[in-house]
Design a protein around this motif. Structure first.
Motif, PDB file in Angstrom:
ATOM      1  N   VAL A  14       7.361   7.696  -2.290  1.00 47.39           N
ATOM      2  CA  VAL A  14       7.499   9.132  -1.996  1.00 47.39           C
ATOM      3  C   VAL A  14       6.364   9.637  -1.101  1.00 47.39           C
ATOM      4  CG1 VAL A  14       8.908   9.864  -3.967  1.00 47.39           C
ATOM      5  CG2 VAL A  14       6.441   9.731  -4.227  1.00 47.39           C
ATOM      6  N   ALA A  15       5.128   9.172  -1.347  1.00 47.94           N
ATOM      7  CA  ALA A  15       3.987   9.681  -0.569  1.00 47.94           C
ATOM      8  C   ALA A  15       4.087   9.238   0.884  1.00 47.94           C
ATOM      9  CB  ALA A  15       2.673   9.219  -1.189  1.00 47.94           C
ATOM     10  N   PHE A  33       5.279   0.756   7.402  1.00 53.07           N
ATOM     11  CA  PHE A  33       5.395  -0.655   7.053  1.00 53.07           C
ATOM     12  C   PHE A  33       5.536  -0.773   5.539  1.00 53.07           C
ATOM     13  CE2 PHE A  33       2.776  -0.539  10.945  1.00 53.07           C
ATOM     14  CZ  PHE A  33       3.638  -1.243  11.787  1.00 53.07           C
ATOM     15  N   GLU A  34       6.602  -1.415   5.101  1.00 55.51           N
ATOM     16  CA  GLU A  34       6.886  -1.537   3.670  1.00 55.51           C
ATOM     17  C   GLU A  34       6.958  -3.016   3.306  1.00 55.51           C
ATOM     18  OE1 GLU A  34       7.345   0.225   0.663  1.00 55.51           O
ATOM     19  OE2 GLU A  34       7.631  -1.847  -0.002  1.00 55.51           O
ATOM     20  N   ALA A  35       6.166  -3.408   2.302  1.00 59.50           N
ATOM     21  CA  ALA A  35       6.085  -4.814   1.934  1.00 59.50           C
ATOM     22  C   ALA A  35       7.390  -5.340   1.328  1.00 59.50           C
ATOM     23  CB  ALA A  35       4.931  -5.008   0.939  1.00 59.50           C
ATOM     24  N   SER A  47      11.271  12.884 -13.102  1.00 64.25           N
ATOM     25  CA  SER A  47      11.252  14.345 -13.258  1.00 64.25           C
ATOM     26  C   SER A  47      10.425  14.924 -12.130  1.00 64.25           C
ATOM     27  CB  SER A  47      10.558  14.752 -14.568  1.00 64.25           C
ATOM     28  OG  SER A  47      11.296  14.326 -15.654  1.00 64.25           O
ATOM     29  N   ARG A 108      15.716   7.537  -9.347  1.00 64.51           N
ATOM     30  CA  ARG A 108      14.730   7.201  -8.303  1.00 64.51           C
ATOM     31  C   ARG A 108      15.354   6.621  -7.036  1.00 64.51           C
ATOM     32  NH1 ARG A 108       8.969   6.550  -9.691  1.00 64.51           N
ATOM     33  NH2 ARG A 108       8.661   7.344 -11.798  1.00 64.51           N
ATOM     34  N   VAL A 132       1.206  -4.584   5.108  1.00 62.57           N
ATOM     35  CA  VAL A 132      -0.061  -4.362   5.812  1.00 62.57           C
ATOM     36  C   VAL A 132      -1.101  -5.282   5.174  1.00 62.57           C
ATOM     37  CG1 VAL A 132      -1.912  -2.700   6.259  1.00 62.57           C
ATOM     38  CG2 VAL A 132       0.477  -2.018   6.539  1.00 62.57           C
ATOM     39  N   THR A 166      -3.374  -2.361  -1.114  1.00 65.29           N
ATOM     40  CA  THR A 166      -4.129  -3.264  -0.232  1.00 65.29           C
ATOM     41  C   THR A 166      -5.081  -2.456   0.638  1.00 65.29           C
ATOM     42  OG1 THR A 166      -2.212  -4.740  -0.088  1.00 65.29           O
ATOM     43  CG2 THR A 166      -3.886  -4.981   1.621  1.00 65.29           C
ATOM     44  N   ASP A 290      -0.392   7.200  -5.258  1.00 62.94           N
ATOM     45  CA  ASP A 290      -0.899   6.324  -6.321  1.00 62.94           C
ATOM     46  C   ASP A 290      -2.026   5.410  -5.839  1.00 62.94           C
ATOM     47  OD1 ASP A 290       0.864   7.388  -8.149  1.00 62.94           O
ATOM     48  OD2 ASP A 290       1.736   5.469  -8.747  1.00 62.94           O
ATOM     49  N   GLY A 302       2.792  12.854 -11.359  1.00 68.87           N
ATOM     50  CA  GLY A 302       2.252  11.817 -10.472  1.00 68.87           C
ATOM     51  C   GLY A 302       2.844  11.880  -9.072  1.00 68.87           C
ATOM     52  N   ALA A 303       4.167  11.841  -9.007  1.00 67.81           N
ATOM     53  CA  ALA A 303       4.811  11.861  -7.688  1.00 67.81           C
ATOM     54  C   ALA A 303       4.558  13.198  -6.995  1.00 67.81           C
ATOM     55  CB  ALA A 303       6.305  11.609  -7.834  1.00 67.81           C
TER      56      ALA A 303
END
Ligand SMILES: Cc1cc2nc3c(=O)[nH]c(=O)nc-3n(C[C@H](O)[C@H](O)[C@H](O)COP(=O)(O)OP(=O)(O)OC[C@H]3O[C@@H](n4cnc5c(N)ncnc54)[C@H](O)[C@@H]3O)c2cc1C
Length: 377
Positions: A14-15, A33-35, A47, A108, A132, A166, A290, A302-303
Motif C-alpha cells: 500500500v505504501a 520494483f517489486e520482489a 480494516s 487485501r 532492489v 532491504t 512498514d 498500520g496501513a
C-alpha cells in the motif's frame, strides 16, 4: 517544478503504490520494483479507518475502494460464551472527517488490485520479480540495482519494501521489528447477516477474538493469542487449530467454525513492533511504511500510517523544488510523532491483554489515539 523528476520505489504494498500513484499523477517518472513474482492473490482482510480512506480520496481511488469494500460505523464489544453477549456498542471517531465512514473492511487482494491498476493508469511502471538489491547514493542521484543488475539513476529511492526492508539495511539503519509476544490466526469466511461492523471479544482463552466485514458475503475472523511456532503447519491443520481455539466464542463464531470445517483459508503470523528514529532518510534514500515502523494491529492503523507516509512525502516532493534538509525536516516533523503515537498505543493495548490488566482504560486509549488521527497528517 517538483523536487524530483525520476524516482524508484522498492515494494508494491500500500505504501509503495500510494507514493507511485501520487507522484506519477504529478508527472514524475516512476519505476516501482517489486520482489514478488506477481500480485498476491491470497491474503486476509484489512480494516481501513477514515484517515486511510481520506488518503485514497487524494489519490483518486476512493470511489473504487468504496464500491469494493464494506463501510461501517462503530464497534461492538462482545463477551465469550455460547450466546456471545453484547457488552457495549461504541461510537467510532471518524478519523477521516465527516466525509468518510469511520471504518471499512475489504479483502487485501482487492485493495492491491485497485492500487496497482491506478499506479499503472497514472503512468508508473510496476515490475514484478524485481528485487532492489543495491543502491549507491551520490549528491545528485541514486544508482539503483535490481536483481543485482544496474537499473538506472534516480533522483530518489523510496524503500517501501516492508517489515524486513532491504533498503533499510542498505542505508545502515539497524532498527529491526521485534516480536510483541502475540500471534494471530486469520481466516477469510462468509459474513453472517448479523455482522455489520467490527466486533471484538476480550477475555476468554484468547487475548482477543473478532471479525470485520469485508463485503456483502465476506468477512475476516481472527484470534489473537500467545505467539507460538505455528509457521510450518499445513492449511488443513491451521483451520483445525483455529476451529479448536475459537470454541469459547459463540454467536457469529458458529458460522465461522462451519466455514473453517469446510476448508476456509487460514493464515498465521506474529505481531511486531518497531519505529526507526529520525531521520528515515540517508541523503536521497528514504524508508516509509512498514520499512520504517510496525505495530500490532490492535487499533488497525498500520496501513493507514504507511499511506500517510506516502501522502506526506508525495506532497512535499511535489510542492518543493529540491530534495534538501528542509524537506526532510518537514517530512519527519509531520510523520514521526504521529507514527510513534500509533506504535505506542498499539503496543500498549496488546501489552494490557498480555498482562491481563482488567483496570486498563482500553476505551480511553482507543478514543484518544483516534482523535489524534482525525487531525490532518
Ligand atoms: C496480522 C496483521 C493484521 C493487520 N491488520 C491491519 C489492519 O486491519 N489495518 C491496517 O491499517 N493495518 C493492518 N496491518 C498492518 C498493515 O498490514 C501493514 O502496515 C501494511 O500492509 C504495510 O504496507 P507496506 O506497503 O509498508 O508494506 P508491505 O505491504 O509489506 O509491502 C512491501 C512490499 O515490498 C516487497 N519487497 C520486499 N523487499 C523488496 C525488495 N528488496 N525489492 C522490491 N520489493 C521488495 C514485498 O514483496 C512487498 O510486496 C496488519 C498487520 C498484521 C501483521
Amino acid at each position: 517544478m517538483t523536487a524530483v523528476s525520476k524516482i524508484a520505489i522498492a515494494g508494491s504494498g500500500v505504501a509503495g503504490l500510494a507514493a507511485a500513484i501520487g507522484l506519477a499523477t504529478a508527472g514524475v517518472d516512476v519505476d516501482v520494483f517489486e520482489a514478488a513474482w506477481e500480485p498476491s492473490a491470497r491474503g486476509s482482510g484489512i480494516s481501513l479507518q477514515g484517515n486511510a480512506l481520506r488518503v485514497f480520496d487524494t489519490l483518486g481511488v476512493w470511489e473504487q475502494v468504496r464500491a469494493a469494500g464494506y463501510a461501517f460505523e462503530g464497534l461492538t464489544l462482545r463477551a465469550p460464551g455460547p450466546d456471545a453477549p453484547v457488552v457495549a456498542e461504541l461510537p467510532d471517531v471518524k478519523t477521516g472527517g465527516p466525509d468518510y465512514p469511520a471504518g471499512m473492511g475489504m479483502p487485501r487482494p482487492v485493495l492491491a488490485k485497485i492500487l496497482l491498476a491506478a499506479a499503472r493508469a497514472a503512468g508508473a511502471r510496476v515490475r514484478f520479480d524485481a528485487k532492489v538489491t543495491g543502491a549507491d547514493a551520490a549528491a545528485e542521484g541514486v544508482d539503483v540495482q535490481v536483481n543485482d543488475e544496474p537499473a538506472g539513476r534516480y533522483d530518489l529511492l523510496i524503500g517501501a519494501d516492508g517489515l524486513h526492508s532491504t533498503v533499510r539495511r542498505l542505508i545502515d539503519i539497524a532498527t529491526e521489528p521485534q516480536p510483541t509476544g502475540m500471534g494471530i490466526w486469520r481466516a477469510f469466511v462468509s459474513r453472517p447477516a448479523e455482522v455489520v461492523r467490527s466486533e471484538l471479544y476480550y477475555g476468554g482463552p484468547m487475548y482477543i477474538a473478532g471479525y470485520t466485514p469485508t463485503g456483502e458475503d465476506s468477512m475476516y475472523a481472527f484470534l489473537v493469542g500467545k505467539a507460538q511456532d505455528r509457521f510450518s503447519v499445513s492449511d488443513v491443520e491451521a483451520a483445525r487449530i483455529m476451529h479448536e481455539e475459537s470454541q469459547a466464542y459463540g454467536g457469529p463464531w458458529e458460522s465461522v467454525r462451519a466455514d473453517l470445517a469446510a476448508g476456509a483459508q487460514v493464515n498465521y503470523t506474529w505481531f511486531t513492533q518497531h519505529i526507526v528514529d529520525a531521520p528515515w532518510n540517508r541523503g536521497r534514500i528514504v524508508v516509509i511504511g512498514d520499512a520504517a515502523h510496525s505495530c500490532p494491529p490492535t487499533i488497525a492503523q498500520g496501513a493507514a500510517q504507511g499511506l500517510e507516509d506516502a501522502a506526506v512525502l508525495t506532497e512535499l516532493l511535489i510542492e518543493r523544488d529540491a530534495v534538501d534538509p528542509s524537506l526532510w525536516d518537514a517530512f519527519h516533523a509531520r510523520r514521526l510523532p504521529r507514527a510513534q503515537a500509533v506504535v505506542d498505543a498499539s503496543v500498549q493495548l496488546g501489552q494490557w491483554q498480555i498482562d491481563g490488566d482488567r483496570d486498563a482504560d482500553t476505551g480511553g486509549l482507543i478514543f484518544g489515539i483516534a482523535q489524534q488521527m482525525a487531525q490532518p497528517a
